[in-house]
Design a protein around this motif. Structure first.
Motif, PDB file in Angstrom:
ATOM      1  N   VAL A 115       0.847  -1.198   0.000  1.00 31.13           N
ATOM      2  CA  VAL A 115       0.000   0.000   0.000  1.00 31.13           C
ATOM      3  C   VAL A 115       0.883   1.249   0.000  1.00 31.13           C
ATOM      4  N   VAL A 116       1.961   1.222   0.773  1.00 33.10           N
ATOM      5  CA  VAL A 116       2.881   2.365   0.831  1.00 33.10           C
ATOM      6  C   VAL A 116       3.554   2.570  -0.521  1.00 33.10           C
ATOM      7  N   GLU A 117       3.887   1.488  -1.220  1.00 34.07           N
ATOM      8  CA  GLU A 117       4.469   1.609  -2.559  1.00 34.07           C
ATOM      9  C   GLU A 117       3.506   2.322  -3.501  1.00 34.07           C
ATOM     10  N   ALA A 118       2.229   1.938  -3.446  1.00 28.86           N
ATOM     11  CA  ALA A 118       1.221   2.573  -4.302  1.00 28.86           C
ATOM     12  C   ALA A 118       1.083   4.058  -3.955  1.00 28.86           C
ATOM     13  N   MET A 119       1.119   4.377  -2.655  1.00 34.87           N
ATOM     14  CA  MET A 119       1.047   5.785  -2.242  1.00 34.87           C
ATOM     15  C   MET A 119       2.263   6.554  -2.742  1.00 34.87           C
ATOM     16  N   GLY A 120       3.444   5.944  -2.664  1.00 35.76           N
ATOM     17  CA  GLY A 120       4.660   6.591  -3.128  1.00 35.76           C
ATOM     18  C   GLY A 120       4.621   6.881  -4.619  1.00 35.76           C
ATOM     19  N   LEU A 121       4.086   5.931  -5.401  1.00 32.56           N
ATOM     20  CA  LEU A 121       3.948   6.161  -6.841  1.00 32.56           C
ATOM     21  C   LEU A 121       3.071   7.382  -7.110  1.00 32.56           C
ATOM     22  N   ALA A 122       1.984   7.493  -6.359  1.00 29.66           N
ATOM     23  CA  ALA A 122       1.063   8.619  -6.554  1.00 29.66           C
ATOM     24  C   ALA A 122       1.722   9.941  -6.171  1.00 29.66           C
ATOM     25  N   GLN A 123       2.443   9.944  -5.065  1.00 32.47           N
ATOM     26  CA  GLN A 123       3.078  11.183  -4.623  1.00 32.47           C
ATOM     27  C   GLN A 123       4.202  11.600  -5.567  1.00 32.47           C
ATOM     28  N   LYS A 124       4.970  10.654  -6.067  1.00 26.78           N
ATOM     29  CA  LYS A 124       6.022  10.981  -7.030  1.00 26.78           C
ATOM     30  C   LYS A 124       5.439  11.515  -8.328  1.00 26.78           C
ATOM     31  N   ALA A 125       4.250  11.048  -8.679  1.00 21.23           N
ATOM     32  CA  ALA A 125       3.598  11.514  -9.902  1.00 21.23           C
ATOM     33  C   ALA A 125       3.038  12.921  -9.736  1.00 21.23           C
ATOM     34  N   GLY A 126       2.903  13.396  -8.484  1.00 19.74           N
ATOM     35  CA  GLY A 126       2.407  14.753  -8.263  1.00 19.74           C
ATOM     36  C   GLY A 126       1.015  14.830  -7.667  1.00 19.74           C
ATOM     37  N   LEU A 127       0.465  13.699  -7.255  1.00 20.04           N
ATOM     38  CA  LEU A 127      -0.860  13.703  -6.613  1.00 20.04           C
ATOM     39  C   LEU A 127      -0.666  13.701  -5.108  1.00 20.04           C
ATOM     40  N   SER A 128      -1.122  14.749  -4.446  1.00 17.85           N
ATOM     41  CA  SER A 128      -0.935  14.839  -2.996  1.00 17.85           C
ATOM     42  C   SER A 128      -2.218  14.536  -2.232  1.00 17.85           C
ATOM     43  N   ARG A 129      -3.346  14.502  -2.919  1.00 15.57           N
ATOM     44  CA  ARG A 129      -4.621  14.208  -2.248  1.00 15.57           C
ATOM     45  C   ARG A 129      -4.929  12.729  -2.419  1.00 15.57           C
ATOM     46  N   ILE A 130      -4.734  11.975  -1.344  1.00 16.48           N
ATOM     47  CA  ILE A 130      -4.966  10.532  -1.372  1.00 16.48           C
ATOM     48  C   ILE A 130      -6.015  10.199  -0.326  1.00 16.48           C
ATOM     49  N   GLY A 131      -7.067   9.538  -0.752  1.00 13.57           N
ATOM     50  CA  GLY A 131      -8.125   9.122   0.156  1.00 13.57           C
ATOM     51  C   GLY A 131      -8.162   7.606   0.246  1.00 13.57           C
ATOM     52  N   PHE A 132      -8.329   7.104   1.448  1.00 13.84           N
ATOM     53  CA  PHE A 132      -8.422   5.661   1.658  1.00 13.84           C
ATOM     54  C   PHE A 132      -9.893   5.276   1.749  1.00 13.84           C
ATOM     55  N   VAL A 133     -10.290   4.265   1.016  1.00 16.28           N
ATOM     56  CA  VAL A 133     -11.680   3.822   0.985  1.00 16.28           C
ATOM     57  C   VAL A 133     -11.811   2.587   1.876  1.00 16.28           C
ATOM     58  N   ALA A 134     -12.797   2.627   2.782  1.00 27.48           N
ATOM     59  CA  ALA A 134     -13.054   1.508   3.692  1.00 27.48           C
ATOM     60  C   ALA A 134     -14.554   1.392   3.891  1.00 27.48           C
ATOM     61  N   GLN A 135     -14.990   0.233   4.302  1.00 26.18           N
ATOM     62  CA  GLN A 135     -16.398   0.038   4.627  1.00 26.18           C
ATOM     63  C   GLN A 135     -16.650   0.574   6.021  1.00 26.18           C
ATOM     64  N   THR A 136     -17.850   1.098   6.252  1.00 25.82           N
ATOM     65  CA  THR A 136     -18.192   1.556   7.588  1.00 25.82           C
ATOM     66  C   THR A 136     -18.573   0.342   8.433  1.00 25.82           C
ATOM     67  N   ALA A 137     -18.108   0.347   9.677  1.00 24.77           N
ATOM     68  CA  ALA A 137     -18.394  -0.770  10.581  1.00 24.77           C
ATOM     69  C   ALA A 137     -19.847  -0.663  11.048  1.00 24.77           C
ATOM     70  N   PRO A 138     -20.505  -1.792  11.265  1.00 20.76           N
ATOM     71  CA  PRO A 138     -21.862  -1.729  11.804  1.00 20.76           C
ATOM     72  C   PRO A 138     -21.827  -1.124  13.220  1.00 20.76           C
ATOM     73  N   ALA A 139     -22.902  -0.474  13.593  1.00 23.80           N
ATOM     74  CA  ALA A 139     -22.972   0.172  14.901  1.00 23.80           C
ATOM     75  C   ALA A 139     -22.832  -0.866  15.997  1.00 23.80           C
ATOM     76  N   LEU A 140     -21.964  -0.570  16.942  1.00 19.97           N
ATOM     77  CA  LEU A 140     -21.733  -1.483  18.064  1.00 19.97           C
ATOM     78  C   LEU A 140     -22.772  -1.246  19.139  1.00 19.97           C
ATOM     79  N   ALA A 141     -23.241  -2.311  19.770  1.00 21.58           N
ATOM     80  CA  ALA A 141     -24.213  -2.188  20.860  1.00 21.58           C
ATOM     81  C   ALA A 141     -23.488  -1.648  22.088  1.00 21.58           C
ATOM     82  N   ARG A 142     -24.068  -0.651  22.715  1.00 20.56           N
ATOM     83  CA  ARG A 142     -23.427  -0.046  23.890  1.00 20.56           C
ATOM     84  C   ARG A 142     -24.179  -0.371  25.124  1.00 20.56           C
TER      85      ARG A 142
END
Length: 142
Positions: A115-142
């Motif tokens: 993942v860091v290699e992929a980020m490095g490729l993007a930053q070397k290319a000149g893209l500084s805005r990187i967003g990570f996509v993840a699923q939202t966790a289901p609400a935990l019972a409290r």
């Protein structure tokens, strides 16, 4: 009927029911079209995304999607790509618009170094805005 006499039947009364058969036919055709096209609207690459707590992020106006699947293969906008071709393509995107956001989707089983290699490729290319996509966790019972 006698000569010179006209028939005295009453004219037929107008139909008061609405014929819904054509409307039902059109609705069924639309339903079939939506059923067939809905799976095509999702990403073709299956990933097991990590989960995080948080709200849904707003959509970025200009974004490219970089995917790292479980085997470590790179995909740019759902098309497989080599690291060198990725570097060139991201450089072109950055020259066109340096504010373009890179949406990084990585399978949770991918080593962090990949993942860091992929980020490095993007930053070397000149893209500084990187967003990570993840699923939202289901609400935990409290």
């Amino acid at each position: 009927m006698a000569f010179g006499r006209l028939e005295s039947r009453q004219p037929a009364a107008p139909m008061s029911e609405i014929n819904v058969t054509p409307m039902v036919d059109v609705m069924l055709v639309l339903l079939v079209i939506f059923i067939l096209t809905a799976p095509l609207m999702t990403s073709a690459i299956r990933l097991d995304l990590p989960q995080s707590e948080g709200t849904q992020a707003g959509a970025a106006p200009l974004a490219v999607i970089l995917v790292v699947d479980a085997q470590g293969t790179l995909f740019l906008n759902d098309k497989p790509i080599t690291p060198e071709a990725l570097r060139q393509r991201l450089s072109e995107v950055a020259k066109h618009n340096p504010q373009t956001e890179l949406e990084l989707r990585a399978d949770q089983s991918v080593p962090y170094g990949r993942v860091v290699e992929a980020m490095g490729l993007a930053q070397k290319a000149g893209l500084s805005r990187i967003g990570f996509v993840a699923q939202t966790a289901p609400a935990l019972a409290r």
